[in-house]
Design a protein around this motif. Structure first.
Motif, PDB file in Angstrom:
ATOM      1  N   GLU A  43       0.823  -1.209   0.000  1.00 55.59           N
ATOM      2  CA  GLU A  43       0.000   0.000   0.000  1.00 55.59           C
ATOM      3  C   GLU A  43       0.857   1.258   0.000  1.00 55.59           C
ATOM      4  O   GLU A  43       0.548   2.243  -0.681  1.00 55.59           O
ATOM      5  CB  GLU A  43      -0.962   0.027   1.197  1.00 55.59           C
ATOM      6  N   MET A  44       1.964   1.229   0.756  1.00 59.74           N
ATOM      7  CA  MET A  44       2.833   2.405   0.796  1.00 59.74           C
ATOM      8  C   MET A  44       3.551   2.618  -0.537  1.00 59.74           C
ATOM      9  O   MET A  44       3.792   3.756  -0.935  1.00 59.74           O
ATOM     10  CB  MET A  44       3.854   2.277   1.931  1.00 59.74           C
ATOM     11  N   VAL A  45       3.864   1.542  -1.240  1.00 62.48           N
ATOM     12  CA  VAL A  45       4.473   1.677  -2.568  1.00 62.48           C
ATOM     13  C   VAL A  45       3.497   2.378  -3.507  1.00 62.48           C
ATOM     14  O   VAL A  45       3.862   3.304  -4.234  1.00 62.48           O
ATOM     15  CB  VAL A  45       4.886   0.300  -3.135  1.00 62.48           C
ATOM     16  N   VAL A  46       2.228   1.943  -3.482  1.00 62.67           N
ATOM     17  CA  VAL A  46       1.214   2.546  -4.351  1.00 62.67           C
ATOM     18  C   VAL A  46       1.001   4.012  -3.969  1.00 62.67           C
ATOM     19  O   VAL A  46       0.919   4.885  -4.844  1.00 62.67           O
ATOM     20  CB  VAL A  46      -0.108   1.745  -4.300  1.00 62.67           C
ATOM     21  N   LEU A  47       0.945   4.312  -2.673  1.00 62.28           N
ATOM     22  CA  LEU A  47       0.789   5.701  -2.232  1.00 62.28           C
ATOM     23  C   LEU A  47       1.986   6.556  -2.644  1.00 62.28           C
ATOM     24  O   LEU A  47       1.824   7.713  -3.035  1.00 62.28           O
ATOM     25  CB  LEU A  47       0.617   5.762  -0.714  1.00 62.28           C
ATOM     26  N   THR A  48       3.184   5.999  -2.564  1.00 62.56           N
ATOM     27  CA  THR A  48       4.383   6.728  -2.989  1.00 62.56           C
ATOM     28  C   THR A  48       4.292   7.084  -4.463  1.00 62.56           C
ATOM     29  O   THR A  48       4.562   8.222  -4.862  1.00 62.56           O
ATOM     30  CB  THR A  48       5.645   5.879  -2.726  1.00 62.56           C
ATOM     31  N   LEU A  49       3.902   6.113  -5.249  1.00 65.78           N
ATOM     32  CA  LEU A  49       3.795   6.319  -6.685  1.00 65.78           C
ATOM     33  C   LEU A  49       2.802   7.430  -7.008  1.00 65.78           C
ATOM     34  O   LEU A  49       3.139   8.419  -7.664  1.00 65.78           O
ATOM     35  CB  LEU A  49       3.375   5.003  -7.356  1.00 65.78           C
ATOM     36  N   PHE A  50       1.560   7.286  -6.525  1.00 65.27           N
ATOM     37  CA  PHE A  50       0.539   8.279  -6.845  1.00 65.27           C
ATOM     38  C   PHE A  50       0.798   9.609  -6.153  1.00 65.27           C
ATOM     39  O   PHE A  50       0.511  10.671  -6.704  1.00 65.27           O
ATOM     40  CB  PHE A  50      -0.854   7.754  -6.493  1.00 65.27           C
ATOM     41  N   GLY A  51       1.354   9.552  -4.951  1.00 62.94           N
ATOM     42  CA  GLY A  51       1.630  10.789  -4.219  1.00 62.94           C
ATOM     43  C   GLY A  51       2.626  11.675  -4.945  1.00 62.94           C
ATOM     44  O   GLY A  51       2.422  12.888  -5.060  1.00 62.94           O
ATOM     45  N   LEU A  52       3.679  11.074  -5.463  1.00 59.53           N
ATOM     46  CA  LEU A  52       4.690  11.863  -6.162  1.00 59.53           C
ATOM     47  C   LEU A  52       4.154  12.407  -7.489  1.00 59.53           C
ATOM     48  O   LEU A  52       4.382  13.568  -7.831  1.00 59.53           O
ATOM     49  CB  LEU A  52       5.952  11.030  -6.393  1.00 59.53           C
ATOM     50  N   ILE A  53       3.406  11.579  -8.208  1.00 56.81           N
ATOM     51  CA  ILE A  53       2.828  12.066  -9.466  1.00 56.81           C
ATOM     52  C   ILE A  53       1.873  13.219  -9.187  1.00 56.81           C
ATOM     53  O   ILE A  53       1.921  14.261  -9.845  1.00 56.81           O
ATOM     54  CB  ILE A  53       2.110  10.932 -10.233  1.00 56.81           C
ATOM     55  N   ASN A  54       1.004  13.034  -8.186  1.00 59.35           N
ATOM     56  CA  ASN A  54       0.034  14.092  -7.869  1.00 59.35           C
ATOM     57  C   ASN A  54       0.723  15.362  -7.370  1.00 59.35           C
ATOM     58  O   ASN A  54       0.259  16.469  -7.651  1.00 59.35           O
ATOM     59  CB  ASN A  54      -1.001  13.594  -6.863  1.00 59.35           C
ATOM     60  N   GLN A  55       1.814  15.223  -6.646  1.00 62.44           N
ATOM     61  CA  GLN A  55       2.538  16.407  -6.176  1.00 62.44           C
ATOM     62  C   GLN A  55       3.018  17.243  -7.365  1.00 62.44           C
ATOM     63  O   GLN A  55       3.043  18.460  -7.314  1.00 62.44           O
ATOM     64  CB  GLN A  55       3.731  16.002  -5.303  1.00 62.44           C
ATOM     65  N   CYS A  56       3.358  16.573  -8.459  1.00 68.80           N
ATOM     66  CA  CYS A  56       3.837  17.288  -9.652  1.00 68.80           C
ATOM     67  C   CYS A  56       2.713  18.007 -10.395  1.00 68.80           C
ATOM     68  O   CYS A  56       2.983  18.750 -11.331  1.00 68.80           O
ATOM     69  CB  CYS A  56       4.566  16.334 -10.582  1.00 68.80           C
ATOM     70  N   THR A  57       1.465  17.811  -9.992  1.00 67.48           N
ATOM     71  CA  THR A  57       0.377  18.586 -10.580  1.00 67.48           C
ATOM     72  C   THR A  57       0.301  19.968  -9.947  1.00 67.48           C
ATOM     73  O   THR A  57      -0.394  20.844 -10.464  1.00 67.48           O
ATOM     74  CB  THR A  57      -0.999  17.896 -10.417  1.00 67.48           C
ATOM     75  N   GLN A  58       0.964  20.160  -8.830  1.00 66.15           N
ATOM     76  CA  GLN A  58       0.965  21.449  -8.142  1.00 66.15           C
ATOM     77  C   GLN A  58       1.935  22.376  -8.857  1.00 66.15           C
ATOM     78  O   GLN A  58       3.097  22.469  -8.496  1.00 66.15           O
ATOM     79  CB  GLN A  58       1.380  21.271  -6.673  1.00 66.15           C
ATOM     80  N   GLY A  59       1.449  23.037  -9.893  1.00 68.15           N
ATOM     81  CA  GLY A  59       2.284  23.807 -10.804  1.00 68.15           C
ATOM     82  C   GLY A  59       3.257  24.763 -10.152  1.00 68.15           C
ATOM     83  O   GLY A  59       4.434  24.776 -10.494  1.00 68.15           O
ATOM     84  N   LYS A  60       2.799  25.571  -9.215  1.00 64.10           N
ATOM     85  CA  LYS A  60       3.674  26.579  -8.612  1.00 64.10           C
ATOM     86  C   LYS A  60       4.806  25.933  -7.821  1.00 64.10           C
ATOM     87  O   LYS A  60       5.951  26.362  -7.887  1.00 64.10           O
ATOM     88  CB  LYS A  60       2.867  27.506  -7.712  1.00 64.10           C
ATOM     89  N   ILE A  61       4.468  24.874  -7.086  1.00 62.18           N
ATOM     90  CA  ILE A  61       5.493  24.182  -6.293  1.00 62.18           C
ATOM     91  C   ILE A  61       6.499  23.518  -7.224  1.00 62.18           C
ATOM     92  O   ILE A  61       7.711  23.627  -7.033  1.00 62.18           O
ATOM     93  CB  ILE A  61       4.836  23.149  -5.360  1.00 62.18           C
ATOM     94  N   THR A  62       5.984  22.828  -8.242  1.00 55.19           N
ATOM     95  CA  THR A  62       6.870  22.129  -9.173  1.00 55.19           C
ATOM     96  C   THR A  62       7.781  23.114  -9.889  1.00 55.19           C
ATOM     97  O   THR A  62       8.989  22.880 -10.010  1.00 55.19           O
ATOM     98  CB  THR A  62       6.041  21.336 -10.207  1.00 55.19           C
ATOM     99  N   ARG A  63       7.220  24.223 -10.365  1.00 54.71           N
ATOM    100  CA  ARG A  63       8.039  25.223 -11.057  1.00 54.71           C
ATOM    101  C   ARG A  63       9.138  25.761 -10.145  1.00 54.71           C
ATOM    102  O   ARG A  63      10.277  25.927 -10.560  1.00 54.71           O
ATOM    103  CB  ARG A  63       7.173  26.372 -11.574  1.00 54.71           C
TER     104      ARG A  63
END
Length: 197
Positions: A146-166
């Motif tokens: 479960e933590m592997v799956v959360l890590t995967l989706f969590g990191l991808i979703n974090q990259c949707t945060q445009g201002k933070i990613t930029r």
């Protein structure tokens, strides 16, 4: 077909304006249908949101089934899944931000449970690939799936945060380069964490 036009309108307006800020009248105008048609096909605006999300996840589910039918090593299937989800989420950032915003609210709990049920099907596929790899002795048994799956989706979703990613990583590279970096990074993380040494 009117139903598809309504779903297209919902997809556009819910993403652009947000679910709460979009009226049934605006949906009808955008779809060029009578307001009664929305009720006829969906019964409510909540059901329309649920159907819109279901429509978006069906393509992903079909691709996952394709991957599972191929005679691939479990790590190769996970690589395909990482590519699929990274592209799907990052090229549809506004939709995923709208979805997370909706699920973060305290109202409409019953609707949220139905939406999570839709999304959970895809998460379960990811878990089953890892668990199959464990059963075959390819992936470590002591891994918290479960933590592997959360890590995967969590990191991808974090990259949707445009201002933070930029601010953190987009000081020059194009968005496609960031997508490639993210996919490569996730694949390396999973290989190092999952594979039996």
């Amino acid at each position: 077909m009117s139903k598809e036009r309504i779903l297209d309108a919902a997809d556009k307006l819910f993403v652009e304006k947000g679910y709460d800020a979009t009226s049934v009248r605006e949906l009808a105008q955008e779809a060029d249908v009578n307001i009664a048609m929305i009720s006829y096909y969906f019964g409510s605006k909540e059901n329309l949101l649920e159907e819109m999300i279901l429509r978006r996840t069906q393509h992903t589910r079909a691709k996952i089934e394709e991957f599972k039918q191929l005679d691939l090593h479990p790590m190769e299937i996970l690589d395909q899944m990482i590519d699929l989800y990274t592209e799907k989420i990052l090229y549809n950032k506004k939709f995923h931000l709208m979805l997370h915003r909706e699920l973060s609210l305290s109202q409409r709990e019953e609707l949220h449970e139905r939406i999570i049920g839709i999304l959970e099907g895809n998460w379960q596929h990811m878990k089953s690939i890892i668990q199959n790899g464990q059963n075959e002795g390819i992936f470590r048994e002591d891994v918290d799936v479960e933590m592997v799956v959360l890590t995967l989706f969590g990191l991808i979703n974090q990259c949707t945060q445009g201002k933070i990613t930029r601010r953190m990583i987009l000081k020059g590279p194009s968005e496609n380069e960031v997508h490639d970096r993210l996919k490569s990074h996730l694949k390396n993380i999973l290989r190092n964490h999952l594979l039996v040494k």
